[in-house]
Write a protein that holds these residues in place. Structure first.
Motif, PDB file in Angstrom:
ATOM      1  N   VAL A  26      54.771 -49.091 -21.819  1.00 54.33           N
ATOM      2  CA  VAL A  26      54.519 -49.428 -20.410  1.00 54.33           C
ATOM      3  C   VAL A  26      53.043 -49.634 -20.091  1.00 54.33           C
ATOM      4  O   VAL A  26      52.723 -50.208 -19.047  1.00 54.33           O
ATOM      5  CB  VAL A  26      55.121 -48.351 -19.475  1.00 54.33           C
ATOM      6  CG1 VAL A  26      56.632 -48.258 -19.670  1.00 54.33           C
ATOM      7  CG2 VAL A  26      54.484 -46.983 -19.669  1.00 54.33           C
ATOM      8  N   HIS A  27      52.153 -49.171 -20.960  1.00 54.49           N
ATOM      9  CA  HIS A  27      50.710 -49.356 -20.744  1.00 54.49           C
ATOM     10  C   HIS A  27      50.175 -50.321 -21.805  1.00 54.49           C
ATOM     11  O   HIS A  27      49.894 -49.929 -22.938  1.00 54.49           O
ATOM     12  CB  HIS A  27      49.968 -48.017 -20.836  1.00 54.49           C
ATOM     13  CG  HIS A  27      49.990 -47.225 -19.578  1.00 54.49           C
ATOM     14  ND1 HIS A  27      49.213 -47.538 -18.478  1.00 54.49           N
ATOM     15  CD2 HIS A  27      50.704 -46.125 -19.230  1.00 54.49           C
ATOM     16  CE1 HIS A  27      49.440 -46.662 -17.510  1.00 54.49           C
ATOM     17  NE2 HIS A  27      50.337 -45.798 -17.937  1.00 54.49           N
ATOM     18  N   PRO A  28      49.994 -51.590 -21.464  1.00 53.48           N
ATOM     19  CA  PRO A  28      49.619 -52.575 -22.475  1.00 53.48           C
ATOM     20  C   PRO A  28      48.232 -52.373 -23.069  1.00 53.48           C
ATOM     21  O   PRO A  28      47.956 -52.888 -24.159  1.00 53.48           O
ATOM     22  CB  PRO A  28      49.706 -53.909 -21.719  1.00 53.48           C
ATOM     23  CG  PRO A  28      49.598 -53.547 -20.271  1.00 53.48           C
ATOM     24  CD  PRO A  28      50.234 -52.207 -20.140  1.00 53.48           C
ATOM     25  N   ARG A  29      47.354 -51.622 -22.391  1.00 59.09           N
ATOM     26  CA  ARG A  29      45.996 -51.409 -22.924  1.00 59.09           C
ATOM     27  C   ARG A  29      45.791 -50.004 -23.465  1.00 59.09           C
ATOM     28  O   ARG A  29      44.651 -49.584 -23.679  1.00 59.09           O
ATOM     29  CB  ARG A  29      44.961 -51.695 -21.824  1.00 59.09           C
ATOM     30  CG  ARG A  29      45.013 -53.073 -21.209  1.00 59.09           C
ATOM     31  CD  ARG A  29      44.839 -54.198 -22.246  1.00 59.09           C
ATOM     32  NE  ARG A  29      43.573 -54.174 -22.935  1.00 59.09           N
ATOM     33  CZ  ARG A  29      42.483 -54.823 -22.523  1.00 59.09           C
ATOM     34  NH1 ARG A  29      42.513 -55.523 -21.401  1.00 59.09           N
ATOM     35  NH2 ARG A  29      41.372 -54.787 -23.230  1.00 59.09           N
ATOM     36  N   LEU A  30      46.872 -49.276 -23.698  1.00 63.01           N
ATOM     37  CA  LEU A  30      46.717 -47.899 -24.172  1.00 63.01           C
ATOM     38  C   LEU A  30      45.986 -47.840 -25.507  1.00 63.01           C
ATOM     39  O   LEU A  30      45.061 -47.037 -25.683  1.00 63.01           O
ATOM     40  CB  LEU A  30      48.086 -47.220 -24.283  1.00 63.01           C
ATOM     41  CG  LEU A  30      48.071 -45.766 -24.773  1.00 63.01           C
ATOM     42  CD1 LEU A  30      47.261 -44.875 -23.839  1.00 63.01           C
ATOM     43  CD2 LEU A  30      49.498 -45.225 -24.904  1.00 63.01           C
TER      44      LEU A  30
ATOM     45  N   VAL B 250      50.705 -38.016 -25.630  1.00 60.65           N
ATOM     46  CA  VAL B 250      50.977 -39.256 -24.889  1.00 60.65           C
ATOM     47  C   VAL B 250      50.225 -40.453 -25.437  1.00 60.65           C
ATOM     48  O   VAL B 250      50.307 -41.550 -24.874  1.00 60.65           O
ATOM     49  CB  VAL B 250      50.651 -39.082 -23.383  1.00 60.65           C
ATOM     50  CG1 VAL B 250      51.521 -37.981 -22.777  1.00 60.65           C
ATOM     51  CG2 VAL B 250      49.168 -38.781 -23.154  1.00 60.65           C
ATOM     52  N   GLY B 251      49.495 -40.277 -26.546  1.00 60.14           N
ATOM     53  CA  GLY B 251      48.863 -41.401 -27.215  1.00 60.14           C
ATOM     54  C   GLY B 251      47.517 -41.817 -26.679  1.00 60.14           C
ATOM     55  O   GLY B 251      46.999 -42.867 -27.057  1.00 60.14           O
ATOM     56  N   VAL B 252      46.918 -40.998 -25.829  1.00 58.95           N
ATOM     57  CA  VAL B 252      45.573 -41.308 -25.328  1.00 58.95           C
ATOM     58  C   VAL B 252      44.518 -41.007 -26.371  1.00 58.95           C
ATOM     59  O   VAL B 252      43.485 -41.679 -26.437  1.00 58.95           O
ATOM     60  CB  VAL B 252      45.303 -40.539 -24.013  1.00 58.95           C
ATOM     61  CG1 VAL B 252      43.866 -40.669 -23.578  1.00 58.95           C
ATOM     62  CG2 VAL B 252      46.247 -41.034 -22.922  1.00 58.95           C
TER      63      VAL B 252
ATOM     64  N   ASP C  67      56.193 -39.713 -24.150  1.00 62.48           N
ATOM     65  CA  ASP C  67      55.415 -39.484 -25.357  1.00 62.48           C
ATOM     66  C   ASP C  67      54.626 -40.755 -25.677  1.00 62.48           C
ATOM     67  O   ASP C  67      54.609 -41.712 -24.889  1.00 62.48           O
ATOM     68  CB  ASP C  67      56.314 -39.072 -26.529  1.00 62.48           C
ATOM     69  CG  ASP C  67      57.390 -40.111 -26.846  1.00 62.48           C
ATOM     70  OD1 ASP C  67      57.315 -41.254 -26.324  1.00 62.48           O
ATOM     71  OD2 ASP C  67      58.319 -39.790 -27.613  1.00 62.48           O
ATOM     72  N   ARG C  68      53.970 -40.757 -26.836  1.00 65.50           N
ATOM     73  CA  ARG C  68      53.120 -41.897 -27.188  1.00 65.50           C
ATOM     74  C   ARG C  68      53.906 -43.209 -27.236  1.00 65.50           C
ATOM     75  O   ARG C  68      53.459 -44.233 -26.703  1.00 65.50           O
ATOM     76  CB  ARG C  68      52.453 -41.634 -28.543  1.00 65.50           C
ATOM     77  CG  ARG C  68      51.633 -42.808 -29.074  1.00 65.50           C
ATOM     78  CD  ARG C  68      50.841 -42.396 -30.292  1.00 65.50           C
ATOM     79  NE  ARG C  68      50.150 -43.522 -30.908  1.00 65.50           N
ATOM     80  CZ  ARG C  68      49.086 -43.413 -31.697  1.00 65.50           C
ATOM     81  NH1 ARG C  68      48.600 -42.214 -31.965  1.00 65.50           N
ATOM     82  NH2 ARG C  68      48.517 -44.470 -32.232  1.00 65.50           N
ATOM     83  N   ARG C  69      55.082 -43.186 -27.834  1.00 68.63           N
ATOM     84  CA  ARG C  69      55.868 -44.407 -27.958  1.00 68.63           C
ATOM     85  C   ARG C  69      56.221 -44.965 -26.586  1.00 68.63           C
ATOM     86  O   ARG C  69      56.086 -46.179 -26.343  1.00 68.63           O
ATOM     87  CB  ARG C  69      57.142 -44.122 -28.760  1.00 68.63           C
ATOM     88  CG  ARG C  69      58.068 -45.333 -28.909  1.00 68.63           C
ATOM     89  CD  ARG C  69      59.370 -44.931 -29.576  1.00 68.63           C
ATOM     90  NE  ARG C  69      60.095 -43.947 -28.788  1.00 68.63           N
ATOM     91  CZ  ARG C  69      60.886 -44.244 -27.762  1.00 68.63           C
ATOM     92  NH1 ARG C  69      61.041 -45.513 -27.388  1.00 68.63           N
ATOM     93  NH2 ARG C  69      61.518 -43.303 -27.103  1.00 68.63           N
TER      94      ARG C  69
END
Length: 416
Positions: A382-386, A410-412, A375-377
């Motif tokens: 794990v993706h520092p530039r999300l 997923v927070g995109v 999910d977004r959290r």
């Protein structure tokens, strides 16, 4: 009823429209409503889906523009890699790498950071020199390497517009042979993992997490001449002299047993003129830091007995680090742990949850187009530039025309 290529995800979009030109895409976006791009349907989740219109971009004419001086080729986003590869090879040119399936389309594969294998080979998205997309304003926009938003948009998941063409790096054509090694043990593989993955231009390990052997090691060797020698042993394994494939289907796999051939007939595992993989399958996949490979693989091995009844194969590959913000290999050389599952949906979901639990300490990043439970959290961990990428997508598409439930989950994209 429209499904993905494996038949294991059914699209819920009320309308699918095939576009055959940029003007078709612009007309669709001139009307109100949400729109998402659809390619060769190789995602395994609701990532491409929408409550509005899916625009199928695979109907564009296969027209290519080769710039030999710049060493680039410009292609429609919906074209399959295998079709482009044949065209390039006929003219003496090649792509740096290909995925295991030549059936995937260029736009979808690069937007999700799909990949081949090789310690020195980045994901396919890293070969994108430029691209053209139709935005929420129904206008055509060009983005080139070096532009401020480029690193945010290449692995863009369709979150900001409909990509209609891409310009890719190319190089002179080359030859490759494929060899299978058997008998490599886990002790040797984990103790000398870098030696294993550097054994060829591209190396894949096919495993079912059994002991004592890892399974099959599939080595693709880039050749200077067709009679270049290859080693008869690899770690504590030996080279197979037969053309037996770990994938078990002889009529859809590219030629093995060390027979030299052109790059586009050796870098993919599967033939373009045959059904790829197994069909009726589910896939999941994770990128972890290559430095953590031994510990990570040992952790997954402990799950072997529980996941094996639902597993067709695990494939282990590698990719070089890149600078693309949402690439799972962003600034991190990666080992890639891919699972091809039988269509046992509930059991696979449970297995994926167990795998993600043991991978969490290693900062695993899931492949965007494969089944996962992030999910977004968890993505932000794990993706520092999300967050930075999300801000770019929100700026380019403030009304959320290209968002969907998956991207918001997923927070995109921001929730709406």
């Amino acid at each position: 009823m429209a499904r993905n290529w494996a038949g294991t995800y059914e699209y819920t979009a009320p309308r699918i429209v095939q576009a055959t030109s940029v003007d078709d895409v612009r007309r669709l976006l001139a009307a109100p409503g949400r729109v998402r791009a659809l390619g060769t349907r190789h995602s395994f989740t609701d990532l491409p889906d929408t409550t509005g219109t899916l625009v199928d971009v695979t109907g564009f004419a296969p027209e290519f523009e080769l710039d030999e001086a710049a060493q680039t080729v410009t292609v429609p986003a919906g074209i399959r890699y295998g079709v482009l590869a044949v065209w390039l090879d006929e003219r003496g040119w090649a792509l740096r790498n290909m995925g295991s399936l030549p059936h995937i389309n260029v736009g979808g594969a690069t937007a999700t950071a799909t990949h081949g294998s090789g310690d020195a080979n980045p994901v396919l998205s890293a070969s994108v020199r430029a691209f053209r997309y139709v935005g929420a304003d129904a206008e055509v926009h060009d983005v080139r390497r070096g532009d401020p938003d480029f690193d945010a948009l290449v692995v863009g998941l369709g979150a900001f517009g409909i990509i209609v063409s891409l310009t890719l790096d190319v190089q002179p054509t080359f030859r490759v042979r494929q060899d299978i090694y058997t008998g490599v043990t886990w002790d040797a593989a984990l103790g000398r993992y870098d030696e294993l993955t550097s054994a060829g231009y591209s190396v894949s390990v096919f495993s079912r997490w059994e002991d004592p052997g890892v399974g099959y090691v599939w080595v693709k060797t880039r050749l200077d001449t067709d009679d270049d020698p290859v080693a008869d042993t690899l770690l504590d394994g030996v080279r197979a002299v037969s053309g037996e494939s770990p994938l078990g289907v002889e009529d859809n796999v590219t030629e093995l047993a060390g027979v030299p051939g052109p790059w586009m007939l050796r870098l993919p595992h599967f033939r373009l003129d045959a059904q790829p993989s197994f069909g009726d399958e589910i896939q999941s996949e994770y990128f972890v830091a290559r430095a953590d490979a031994p510990a990570t693989l040992d952790a997954v091995r402990a799950l072997g007995d529980g996941i094996r009844p639902h597993l067709i194969w695990t494939e282990l590959r590698t990719a070089a680090a890149d600078e693309l913000w949402l690439s799972p290999a962003y600034r991190r050389d990666a080992v890639i742990i891919h699972f091809t599952w039988y269509n046992h949906a509930d059991a696979v979901a449970a297995a994926v949850a167990r795998i993600e639990t043991v991978l969490e300490p290693f900062g695993a990043r899931p492949h965007w187009g494969k089944l996962h439970g992030f999910d977004r959290r968890r993505m932000e961990r794990v993706h520092p530039r999300l967050a930075d990428a999300r801000a770019v997508f929100e700026r380019l598409d403030p009304d959320g025309r290209f968002t969907n439930a998956h991207l918001e989950r997923v927070g995109v994209r921001e929730p709406r």
